[in-house]
Design an enzyme around this catalytic site. Sequence first.
Site, mmCIF file in Angstrom:
data_model
loop_
_atom_site.group_PDB
_atom_site.id
_atom_site.type_symbol
_atom_site.label_atom_id
_atom_site.label_comp_id
_atom_site.label_asym_id
_atom_site.label_seq_id
_atom_site.Cartn_x
_atom_site.Cartn_y
_atom_site.Cartn_z
ATOM 1 C CG ASP A 42 102.560 -38.440 27.524
ATOM 2 O OD1 ASP A 42 102.473 -37.822 26.447
ATOM 3 O OD2 ASP A 42 102.128 -38.004 28.603
ATOM 4 C CG HIS A 107 101.397 -34.243 26.199
ATOM 5 N ND1 HIS A 107 101.423 -35.303 27.073
ATOM 6 C CD2 HIS A 107 100.510 -33.357 26.710
ATOM 7 C CE1 HIS A 107 100.577 -35.074 28.069
ATOM 8 N NE2 HIS A 107 100.022 -33.896 27.870
ATOM 9 C CB SER A 405 104.465 -35.282 35.748
ATOM 10 O OG SER A 405 103.484 -35.222 34.759
#
Length: 431
Positions: A42, A107, A405
């Site tokens: 990420d 994020h 997630s």
Amino acid sequence: MRKKPIKWQRQLLTTRSWDFIGFTQEVERQNYESDVIVGVIDSGVWPESKSFDDKGFSPPPAKWKGSCQAFDFTCNNKIIGAKFYPPLHHNALSSKDIESPRDSSGHGTHTASTVAGNSISMASMLGLAQGTARGGVPSARIAVYKVCWSDGCNEASILAAFDDAIKDGVDILSVSISESVSKTNIHFKDVLSVGSFHAMKHGVLTVLSAGNTGPYPKSLQNYQPWAIIVGASTLDRKFVTKVKTGNNIAYEGISLNTFDLKGKYYPIIYGGDAAKKRPGFDQDSSRNCLTNLMQEQAYIDMAISFPLPACYLQSKDVVKIHTYIRSTSFPTATIFKTIELKDSLARIVAFFSSRGLNNVTSEILKPDLIAPGVDIIASWSPISPISEIFSETRKLKFNIISGTSGAAAYIKSFHPTWSPAAIRCTYQFRK
């Protein structure tokens, strides 16, 4: 035959949710969870967040072979590894980017804490969603692979991160990344297909988001047969913002409005009329103003933060307000602070969540499942504004955005020897 240009960049896709779907912390199990290593590909992580404190954690599992390549923080027994992959061209970095595994966008921190963050009591976003925030597997370890920067996520970096994560010994890979448009190419020309396939061959399951280009059919941004593809659903909590006009009529909309106008009424205008008062402004642009009172259908099931009091209203209510504005020489309105209500209609697929059918192999149904992914509170990078809307300056330790997630890691914590295929089959039977 002329080849199509290669797309090198990918885009990033973000508490109550775990209890809502029955993944509670009270379930009895052996102490396998602390041996689960979740790799997060990420935008990095904010290591100082309480979600990643290692108090009470033992040293990393013996299977861990990774390293910590950070110069501005030290890994611990929670964040056991951290690597970063700079863009091929240094000039692609912006002033907001940090050349380390540290997250400057928020994020990656949100994703990592959603899947495996510690339990944090009294967490909230300026009072909203207050309670205990935790990941699906709060005792699991986290390995961070930063591939995303302000200009996107480089495909070469993504593949390198997959290779490193496999060698490092992760059990699960959480990848909330997709292309910005739906794909029609074949599996082995897709970087996430290639990376997740090699991970699967080495016993590592990859979990990918379906994407945010719904609600149109065949809008899937990820579709890999050997990965778990997760769509987003609502949960049994919704954020409601009320608007009241000067003629004493109230309307119910949706947003994350933390500003308190204390019931004071302010003058309002129809956005399309703003251009008439400012020479040189286009009326079509002004009527679609993004930072004031507005109408929109696209986000009616997802609350968004704005840098000033605002909310989305349904079209039928906007028509009534427009009629009111035209009926008086001095129209006024006030916007109240957002409140939380129980959503009795949950669970339904979120408007923005990408839909099947599978764009590449229609015989294989995708997404594999849906999970709560609307208005999820989790940790955030405190140097990043809570939204990308122009003039937003608020920077917080927690933020509410979309995100799905961690469910695969929860199952892995009960069955540490299960293969990626066994975990995927569990999802199929749960459906």
